[in-house]
Design a protein around this motif. Structure first.
Motif, short mmCIF file in Angstrom:
data_model
loop_
_atom_site.label_atom_id
_atom_site.label_comp_id
_atom_site.label_asym_id
_atom_site.label_seq_id
_atom_site.Cartn_x
_atom_site.Cartn_y
_atom_site.Cartn_z
N UNK A 23 1.07 -1.38 0.08
CA UNK A 23 -0.23 -0.25 0.09
C UNK A 23 0.96 1.40 0.11
N UNK A 24 1.83 1.04 0.55
CA UNK A 24 3.03 1.91 0.63
C UNK A 24 3.59 2.44 -0.50
N UNK A 25 3.46 1.54 -1.41
CA UNK A 25 4.80 2.10 -2.20
C UNK A 25 4.03 2.04 -3.47
N UNK A 26 2.58 1.59 -3.09
CA UNK A 26 1.04 1.99 -4.28
C UNK A 26 0.71 3.86 -3.89
N UNK A 27 1.24 3.55 -2.66
CA UNK A 27 0.96 5.43 -2.64
C UNK A 27 2.12 6.05 -3.30
N UNK A 28 3.10 5.67 -2.86
CA UNK A 28 4.40 6.39 -3.72
C UNK A 28 4.26 6.47 -5.32
N UNK A 29 3.93 5.03 -5.94
CA UNK A 29 3.95 5.54 -7.29
C UNK A 29 3.16 6.16 -8.07
N UNK A 30 1.91 6.05 -7.17
CA UNK A 30 0.75 7.51 -7.48
C UNK A 30 1.08 8.61 -7.18
N UNK A 31 2.22 8.86 -6.27
CA UNK A 31 3.02 10.68 -6.14
C UNK A 31 3.90 10.76 -7.69
N UNK A 32 4.79 9.78 -7.73
CA UNK A 32 5.84 10.10 -8.81
C UNK A 32 5.15 10.23 -9.67
N UNK A 50 6.83 2.56 -17.17
CA UNK A 50 6.81 1.47 -16.74
C UNK A 50 8.18 0.88 -15.57
N UNK A 51 9.12 2.17 -15.90
CA UNK A 51 10.11 1.84 -15.18
C UNK A 51 10.56 2.17 -13.70
N UNK A 52 8.62 2.65 -13.47
CA UNK A 52 8.61 3.33 -12.38
C UNK A 52 7.98 2.03 -11.72
N UNK A 53 7.14 1.34 -12.28
CA UNK A 53 6.79 0.29 -12.30
C UNK A 53 7.60 -1.19 -11.81
N UNK A 54 7.95 -1.21 -12.28
CA UNK A 54 9.43 -2.22 -12.13
C UNK A 54 9.93 -1.87 -11.00
N UNK A 55 10.36 -0.60 -10.96
CA UNK A 55 11.45 -0.60 -9.67
C UNK A 55 10.66 -1.14 -8.55
N UNK A 56 9.71 -0.47 -8.02
CA UNK A 56 8.18 -1.22 -7.21
C UNK A 56 8.26 -2.57 -7.22
N UNK A 57 8.01 -2.88 -8.19
CA UNK A 57 7.67 -4.05 -7.86
C UNK A 57 9.07 -5.02 -7.90
N UNK A 58 9.84 -4.47 -7.88
CA UNK A 58 10.98 -5.53 -7.73
C UNK A 58 11.87 -5.19 -5.88
N UNK A 59 10.90 -3.85 -5.61
CA UNK A 59 11.29 -3.62 -4.63
C UNK A 59 10.12 -4.66 -3.25
N UNK A 60 8.89 -4.73 -3.83
CA UNK A 60 8.52 -6.10 -3.40
C UNK A 60 8.87 -6.97 -3.29
N UNK A 61 9.08 -7.89 -4.26
CA UNK A 61 10.36 -8.91 -4.16
C UNK A 61 11.15 -8.47 -3.16
N UNK A 62 12.15 -7.73 -3.35
CA UNK A 62 13.11 -7.80 -2.34
C UNK A 62 12.60 -7.71 -0.68
N UNK A 63 11.80 -7.46 -0.24
CA UNK A 63 11.37 -6.79 1.00
C UNK A 63 10.74 -7.48 1.47
N UNK A 64 9.69 -8.87 0.59
CA UNK A 64 9.48 -10.21 1.12
C UNK A 64 10.69 -11.20 1.02
N UNK A 65 10.98 -10.93 0.41
CA UNK A 65 12.24 -11.57 0.17
C UNK A 65 13.91 -11.64 1.58
#
Length: 158
Positions: A23-32, A50-65
Protein backbone atom coordinates in the motif's frame (compact mmCIF):
# COMPACT_ATOMS: atom_id res chain seq x y z
CA UNK A 1 6.35 -20.19 22.87
CA UNK A 2 7.48 -23.06 20.66
CA UNK A 3 9.52 -22.69 17.49
CA UNK A 4 6.52 -23.66 15.33
CA UNK A 5 4.35 -20.98 16.93
CA UNK A 6 7.10 -18.41 16.44
CA UNK A 7 7.46 -19.32 12.75
CA UNK A 8 3.71 -19.15 12.19
CA UNK A 9 3.40 -15.79 13.96
CA UNK A 10 6.40 -14.46 12.06
CA UNK A 11 4.87 -15.51 8.77
CA UNK A 12 1.53 -13.85 9.57
CA UNK A 13 3.34 -10.67 10.63
CA UNK A 14 5.32 -10.81 7.39
CA UNK A 15 2.04 -10.98 5.43
CA UNK A 16 0.71 -7.93 7.25
CA UNK A 17 3.99 -6.10 6.67
CA UNK A 18 3.97 -7.02 2.99
CA UNK A 19 0.39 -5.76 2.61
CA UNK A 20 1.27 -2.47 4.36
CA UNK A 21 4.45 -2.10 2.29
CA UNK A 22 2.49 -2.73 -0.94
CA UNK A 23 0.00 0.00 0.00
CA UNK A 24 2.84 2.39 0.81
CA UNK A 25 4.59 1.61 -2.47
CA UNK A 26 1.30 2.12 -4.33
CA UNK A 27 0.88 5.54 -2.75
CA UNK A 28 4.51 6.45 -3.52
CA UNK A 29 4.10 5.28 -7.12
CA UNK A 30 1.01 7.43 -7.63
CA UNK A 31 2.79 10.44 -6.13
CA UNK A 32 5.83 9.93 -8.37
CA UNK A 33 3.66 9.50 -11.48
CA UNK A 34 1.74 12.72 -10.80
CA UNK A 35 4.80 14.76 -9.74
CA UNK A 36 5.17 17.67 -12.17
CA UNK A 37 8.70 18.51 -11.01
CA UNK A 38 9.89 15.01 -11.87
CA UNK A 39 8.21 15.49 -15.25
CA UNK A 40 10.64 18.33 -15.93
CA UNK A 41 13.61 16.01 -15.51
CA UNK A 42 12.11 12.95 -17.17
CA UNK A 43 9.17 13.82 -19.41
CA UNK A 44 6.08 11.66 -18.85
CA UNK A 45 6.20 8.66 -21.15
CA UNK A 46 5.27 5.03 -21.19
CA UNK A 47 8.87 3.97 -20.62
CA UNK A 48 9.16 6.20 -17.51
CA UNK A 49 5.90 4.80 -16.16
CA UNK A 50 6.95 1.20 -16.76
CA UNK A 51 10.38 1.84 -15.21
CA UNK A 52 8.69 3.17 -12.08
CA UNK A 53 6.29 0.21 -12.06
CA UNK A 54 9.03 -2.39 -12.36
CA UNK A 55 11.18 -0.60 -9.78
CA UNK A 56 8.38 -0.88 -7.24
CA UNK A 57 7.73 -4.52 -8.18
CA UNK A 58 11.40 -5.28 -7.45
CA UNK A 59 11.03 -3.41 -4.14
CA UNK A 60 8.08 -5.63 -3.16
CA UNK A 61 10.02 -8.78 -4.09
CA UNK A 62 13.14 -7.82 -2.17
CA UNK A 63 11.13 -6.66 0.86
CA UNK A 64 9.41 -10.03 1.12
CA UNK A 65 12.65 -11.93 0.57
CA UNK A 66 14.52 -9.88 3.19
CA UNK A 67 11.77 -10.38 5.78
CA UNK A 68 11.62 -14.09 5.01
CA UNK A 69 15.37 -14.44 5.51
CA UNK A 70 15.38 -12.36 8.68
CA UNK A 71 12.46 -14.24 10.22
CA UNK A 72 13.53 -17.66 8.88
CA UNK A 73 9.94 -18.41 7.98
CA UNK A 74 9.90 -19.25 4.27
CA UNK A 75 6.93 -21.41 3.36
CA UNK A 76 8.39 -23.05 0.27
CA UNK A 77 9.32 -21.38 -2.98
CA UNK A 78 6.10 -22.27 -4.79
CA UNK A 79 3.90 -20.86 -2.03
CA UNK A 80 6.09 -17.78 -1.67
CA UNK A 81 6.05 -17.14 -5.42
CA UNK A 82 2.26 -17.45 -5.55
CA UNK A 83 1.82 -15.19 -2.55
CA UNK A 84 4.17 -12.45 -3.74
CA UNK A 85 2.76 -12.79 -7.25
CA UNK A 86 -0.68 -12.06 -5.82
CA UNK A 87 0.56 -8.94 -4.04
CA UNK A 88 2.31 -7.78 -7.22
CA UNK A 89 -0.81 -8.31 -9.32
CA UNK A 90 -2.89 -6.31 -6.83
CA UNK A 91 -0.24 -3.57 -6.86
CA UNK A 92 -0.18 -3.46 -10.66
CA UNK A 93 -3.98 -3.55 -10.86
CA UNK A 94 -4.25 -0.50 -8.59
CA UNK A 95 -1.26 1.30 -10.13
CA UNK A 96 -2.28 1.05 -13.81
CA UNK A 97 -5.44 3.21 -13.53
CA UNK A 98 -3.28 6.08 -12.28
CA UNK A 99 -0.41 5.37 -14.67
CA UNK A 100 -2.61 5.41 -17.77
CA UNK A 101 -5.45 7.81 -16.94
CA UNK A 102 -8.36 9.05 -19.03
CA UNK A 103 -8.37 12.66 -20.14
CA UNK A 104 -11.57 14.49 -19.28
CA UNK A 105 -12.34 17.92 -20.72
CA UNK A 106 -14.32 20.23 -18.47
CA UNK A 107 -15.86 23.33 -20.04
CA UNK A 108 -16.35 26.27 -17.70
CA UNK A 109 -18.80 28.79 -19.09
CA UNK A 110 -18.46 32.47 -18.41
CA UNK A 111 -21.06 35.18 -18.26
CA UNK A 112 -18.89 37.13 -20.75
CA UNK A 113 -19.56 35.97 -24.30
CA UNK A 114 -16.84 33.86 -25.92
CA UNK A 115 -14.89 33.58 -22.63
CA UNK A 116 -15.55 29.93 -21.81
CA UNK A 117 -12.52 27.82 -21.03
CA UNK A 118 -11.74 24.17 -21.56
CA UNK A 119 -9.66 22.49 -18.88
CA UNK A 120 -8.22 19.01 -19.24
CA UNK A 121 -8.25 16.84 -16.14
CA UNK A 122 -6.72 13.40 -15.79
CA UNK A 123 -8.99 10.82 -14.23
CA UNK A 124 -7.92 7.27 -13.25
CA UNK A 125 -9.04 4.62 -15.72
CA UNK A 126 -10.70 2.24 -13.27
CA UNK A 127 -11.40 -0.31 -16.00
CA UNK A 128 -7.77 -1.38 -15.64
CA UNK A 129 -8.28 -2.21 -11.95
CA UNK A 130 -10.25 -5.36 -12.81
CA UNK A 131 -6.87 -7.06 -13.22
CA UNK A 132 -6.73 -7.28 -9.41
CA UNK A 133 -9.12 -10.21 -9.60
CA UNK A 134 -6.35 -12.29 -11.18
CA UNK A 135 -4.62 -12.32 -7.79
CA UNK A 136 -7.45 -14.18 -6.08
CA UNK A 137 -6.58 -17.66 -7.47
CA UNK A 138 -2.93 -17.09 -6.54
CA UNK A 139 -3.83 -16.21 -2.95
CA UNK A 140 -6.15 -19.20 -2.66
CA UNK A 141 -3.59 -21.64 -4.12
CA UNK A 142 -0.78 -20.32 -1.91
CA UNK A 143 -2.94 -20.45 1.22
CA UNK A 144 -3.99 -24.03 0.47
CA UNK A 145 -0.33 -24.96 -0.02
CA UNK A 146 0.71 -23.26 3.21
CA UNK A 147 -2.11 -24.83 5.24
CA UNK A 148 -1.09 -28.31 4.04
CA UNK A 149 2.50 -27.89 5.33
CA UNK A 150 3.49 -29.86 8.45
CA UNK A 151 4.19 -26.60 10.28
CA UNK A 152 0.52 -25.60 10.02
CA UNK A 153 -1.07 -29.03 10.46
CA UNK A 154 0.72 -29.89 13.69
CA UNK A 155 -0.94 -28.79 16.90
CA UNK A 156 1.12 -27.32 19.70
CA UNK A 157 0.43 -28.88 23.05
CA UNK A 158 2.58 -26.51 25.10
Amino acid sequence: MSLNSTKRAGFILRLFSLAAFSCMVLFAGIVVIQNEELGKLLPPSTSRTLAILFGYVVAILTFNYALGLKGRNFMGWKNEALLVGGFIIVFIGMFLPHAFPIQEVVVSDSWIPFRSEENTHLKPNWKLAWGCLLALPLFIKSWMGIKSMPLWTSLDKN
